[in-house]
Scaffold this motif. Structure first.
Motif, PDB file in Angstrom:
ATOM      1  N   GLY A  93     -14.737 -19.461 -58.413  1.00  0.00           N
ATOM      2  CA  GLY A  93     -13.459 -18.999 -57.887  1.00  0.00           C
ATOM      3  C   GLY A  93     -13.357 -17.475 -57.940  1.00  0.00           C
ATOM      4  O   GLY A  93     -13.942 -16.838 -58.825  1.00  0.00           O
ATOM      5  N   LEU A  94     -12.615 -16.910 -57.012  1.00  0.00           N
ATOM      6  CA  LEU A  94     -12.333 -15.470 -57.111  1.00  0.00           C
ATOM      7  C   LEU A  94     -11.082 -15.355 -58.002  1.00  0.00           C
ATOM      8  O   LEU A  94      -9.956 -15.352 -57.535  1.00  0.00           O
ATOM      9  CB  LEU A  94     -12.118 -14.851 -55.732  1.00  0.00           C
ATOM     10  CG  LEU A  94     -12.000 -13.308 -55.730  1.00  0.00           C
ATOM     11  CD1 LEU A  94     -13.212 -12.654 -56.389  1.00  0.00           C
ATOM     12  CD2 LEU A  94     -11.844 -12.778 -54.316  1.00  0.00           C
ATOM     13  N   THR A  95     -11.357 -15.326 -59.302  1.00  0.00           N
ATOM     14  CA  THR A  95     -10.285 -15.311 -60.309  1.00  0.00           C
ATOM     15  C   THR A  95      -9.787 -13.880 -60.510  1.00  0.00           C
ATOM     16  O   THR A  95     -10.388 -12.923 -60.004  1.00  0.00           O
ATOM     17  CB  THR A  95     -10.837 -15.822 -61.641  1.00  0.00           C
ATOM     18  OG1 THR A  95     -11.967 -14.996 -61.980  1.00  0.00           O
ATOM     19  CG2 THR A  95     -11.281 -17.271 -61.543  1.00  0.00           C
ATOM     20  N   ARG A  96      -8.739 -13.748 -61.292  1.00  0.00           N
ATOM     21  CA  ARG A  96      -8.206 -12.415 -61.582  1.00  0.00           C
ATOM     22  C   ARG A  96      -9.278 -11.540 -62.265  1.00  0.00           C
ATOM     23  O   ARG A  96      -9.426 -10.365 -61.954  1.00  0.00           O
ATOM     24  CB  ARG A  96      -6.987 -12.546 -62.498  1.00  0.00           C
ATOM     25  CG  ARG A  96      -6.349 -11.204 -62.785  1.00  0.00           C
ATOM     26  CD  ARG A  96      -5.384 -11.300 -63.920  1.00  0.00           C
ATOM     27  NE  ARG A  96      -4.247 -12.137 -63.544  1.00  0.00           N
ATOM     28  CZ  ARG A  96      -3.167 -12.295 -64.305  1.00  0.00           C
ATOM     29  NH1 ARG A  96      -3.101 -11.699 -65.475  1.00  0.00           N
ATOM     30  NH2 ARG A  96      -2.171 -13.054 -63.909  1.00  0.00           N
ATOM     31  N   GLU A  97     -10.051 -12.160 -63.168  1.00  0.00           N
ATOM     32  CA  GLU A  97     -11.107 -11.407 -63.875  1.00  0.00           C
ATOM     33  C   GLU A  97     -12.151 -10.909 -62.877  1.00  0.00           C
ATOM     34  O   GLU A  97     -12.586  -9.771 -62.922  1.00  0.00           O
ATOM     35  CB  GLU A  97     -11.810 -12.288 -64.931  1.00  0.00           C
ATOM     36  CG  GLU A  97     -10.926 -12.746 -66.093  1.00  0.00           C
ATOM     37  CD  GLU A  97      -9.875 -13.792 -65.691  1.00  0.00           C
ATOM     38  OE1 GLU A  97     -10.199 -14.675 -64.862  1.00  0.00           O
ATOM     39  OE2 GLU A  97      -8.713 -13.696 -66.167  1.00  0.00           O
ATOM     40  N   ARG A  98     -12.565 -11.779 -61.983  1.00  0.00           N
ATOM     41  CA  ARG A  98     -13.596 -11.364 -61.016  1.00  0.00           C
ATOM     42  C   ARG A  98     -13.038 -10.318 -60.044  1.00  0.00           C
ATOM     43  O   ARG A  98     -13.766  -9.427 -59.626  1.00  0.00           O
ATOM     44  CB  ARG A  98     -14.139 -12.575 -60.241  1.00  0.00           C
ATOM     45  CG  ARG A  98     -14.961 -13.485 -61.127  1.00  0.00           C
ATOM     46  CD  ARG A  98     -15.848 -14.424 -60.328  1.00  0.00           C
ATOM     47  NE  ARG A  98     -16.665 -15.193 -61.248  1.00  0.00           N
ATOM     48  CZ  ARG A  98     -16.449 -16.467 -61.562  1.00  0.00           C
ATOM     49  NH1 ARG A  98     -15.479 -17.141 -60.987  1.00  0.00           N
ATOM     50  NH2 ARG A  98     -17.231 -17.076 -62.431  1.00  0.00           N
ATOM     51  N   LEU A  99     -11.770 -10.451 -59.734  1.00  0.00           N
ATOM     52  CA  LEU A  99     -11.146  -9.453 -58.857  1.00  0.00           C
ATOM     53  C   LEU A  99     -11.320  -8.063 -59.468  1.00  0.00           C
ATOM     54  O   LEU A  99     -11.628  -7.089 -58.769  1.00  0.00           O
ATOM     55  CB  LEU A  99      -9.657  -9.801 -58.694  1.00  0.00           C
ATOM     56  CG  LEU A  99      -8.756  -8.809 -57.966  1.00  0.00           C
ATOM     57  CD1 LEU A  99      -9.159  -8.707 -56.498  1.00  0.00           C
ATOM     58  CD2 LEU A  99      -7.279  -9.246 -58.045  1.00  0.00           C
ATOM     59  N   GLY A 100     -11.163  -7.996 -60.787  1.00  0.00           N
ATOM     60  CA  GLY A 100     -11.302  -6.718 -61.494  1.00  0.00           C
ATOM     61  C   GLY A 100     -12.704  -6.131 -61.409  1.00  0.00           C
ATOM     62  O   GLY A 100     -12.886  -4.936 -61.642  1.00  0.00           O
ATOM     63  N   THR A 101     -13.711  -6.952 -61.093  1.00  0.00           N
ATOM     64  CA  THR A 101     -15.086  -6.432 -61.036  1.00  0.00           C
ATOM     65  C   THR A 101     -15.464  -5.955 -59.626  1.00  0.00           C
ATOM     66  O   THR A 101     -16.530  -5.396 -59.426  1.00  0.00           O
ATOM     67  CB  THR A 101     -16.122  -7.501 -61.468  1.00  0.00           C
ATOM     68  OG1 THR A 101     -16.146  -8.528 -60.463  1.00  0.00           O
ATOM     69  CG2 THR A 101     -15.771  -8.114 -62.813  1.00  0.00           C
ATOM     70  N   LEU A 102     -14.584  -6.212 -58.634  1.00  0.00           N
ATOM     71  CA  LEU A 102     -14.921  -5.797 -57.258  1.00  0.00           C
ATOM     72  C   LEU A 102     -14.788  -4.289 -57.113  1.00  0.00           C
ATOM     73  O   LEU A 102     -13.967  -3.661 -57.776  1.00  0.00           O
ATOM     74  CB  LEU A 102     -13.975  -6.457 -56.244  1.00  0.00           C
ATOM     75  CG  LEU A 102     -14.043  -7.958 -56.052  1.00  0.00           C
ATOM     76  CD1 LEU A 102     -13.117  -8.372 -54.917  1.00  0.00           C
ATOM     77  CD2 LEU A 102     -15.467  -8.379 -55.748  1.00  0.00           C
TER      78      LEU A 102
END
Ligand code: NCD
Length: 317
Positions: A250-259
């Motif tokens: 999933g494109l989670t909030r945590e992963r969003l932060g790594t973009l």
């Protein structure tokens, strides 16, 4: 440009740029108070939808209407298809009324191609099974080009239920044609079978670890395209639980932060919020999901214009 738009294979990179140039002009029309152009006045387009749709169907309808075509919507529910009429008979019946173009969505892969062999008017594929959805790929590439500039050398990660996705199949072709680098990310159960040979031939890479991809294992990521988990096409369990899918893909909030800052997030819709994409990502400033929807109208106006009016006929926008 060919007569029909059945697959991205029908278009060269130059054809795509021509479609985008016209779409950009159509996009300006979309922002006017009076949106009608006379280009397809007197032409009749039928939207023949044998599968559910919100944006694709309404977007084709608006596109046709803004070009002054007469647009008729037919869906399987409410048409004689639900009384057992064959696809061939339905298509021959509607075209016998004198239509100039047919936009078709069907659950069978290859349906649009088949229909194009039965009738003489231009056919536009609005999604055939798990095969292709060329106008979606065009509007995605158009949206990306407007956000990133040229796609040459840009790296796009396409993530999700690749097995069932016609959007994926059309996008791989269009993005590679436009010079982009594509990494396709999915759990092993949702990676299409035979992808090893296909990816080599088509020129894209595959990965199973989304975090590694986002961290730049295949080069820094310029855009992420999230795809819907298509439960209606699944006959068994492709992953243990929704929670596990989200944790892995999933494109989670945590992963969003790594973009990378400003890296566009795409999703063709409809979204399963909380499953493949978190609300924080769908609504983030860098999300271009609604830009895709608005580009959809402009790109479909352009496609209808090029296939039905021809560049020399009709009225230039
Ligand atoms: C897609 C489709 O129908 O193929 N949606 C769309 O056209 N916007 C993707 C999907 O259903 O997940």
């Amino acid at each position: 440009m060919r007569k029909h738009l059945l697959s991205i294979d029908d278009l060269s990179a130059d054809d795509m740029q021509t479609i985008f140039e016209t779409a950009a002009e159509m996009h300006d029309v979309q922002r006017r108070d009076v949106k009608k152009l006379p280009a397809l006045r007197g032409r009749t387009v039928i939207n023949l939808f044998f599968e559910d749709s919100t944006r694709t169907r309404s977007s084709f309808e608006i596109a046709g209407k803004w070009l002054s075509a007469d647009v008729i919507n037919l869906s399987a529910k409410g048409s004689s298809a639900s009384k057992g009429e064959s696809l061939r008979d339905t298509v021959l019946t509607v075209t016998a009324m004198g239509v100039d173009g047919l936009v078709i969505r069907h659950s069978a892969s290859g349906a649009a191609q088949q229909v194009s062999e039965w009738v003489s008017c231009p056919i536009i594929n609005a999604g055939d099974g798990t095969h292709e959805h060329p106008t979606q790929a065009l509007l995605d590439a158009y949206t990306l080009q407007r956000t990133l500039g040229s796609l040459e050398g840009r790296h796009v990660a396409i993530v999700g239920d690749l097995t069932h996705s016609r959007v994926f199949r059309s996008n791989v072709k269009s993005l590679v044609k436009l010079g982009a680098q594509v990494t396709a990310v999915a759990p092993p159960t949702l990676m299409p079978s035979g992808v090893a040979t296909w990816s080599k031939e088509a020129g894209f890479t595959t990965a199973y670890d989304l975090d590694e991809v986002l961290a730049g294992a295949h080069g820094s990521v310029d855009a992420v395209m999230m795809l819907r988990v298509q439960r209606e096409r699944m006959s068994g369990a492709y992953f243990p639980s929704a929670r596990e899918y989200t944790v892995g893909y999933g494109l989670t909030r945590e992963r969003l932060g790594t973009l990378r800052e400003g890296a566009p997030i795409l999703h063709p819709g409809p979204m399963n919020r909380g499953l493949e994409i978190a609300a924080d990502a769908a609504d983030a400033a860098q999300s271009v999901i609604l830009d895709q929807v608005s580009a959809g109208v402009a790109v479909r106006m352009s496609v209808l214009y090029h296939l039905l009016a021809g560049p020399t006929e009709g009225v230039t926008p």
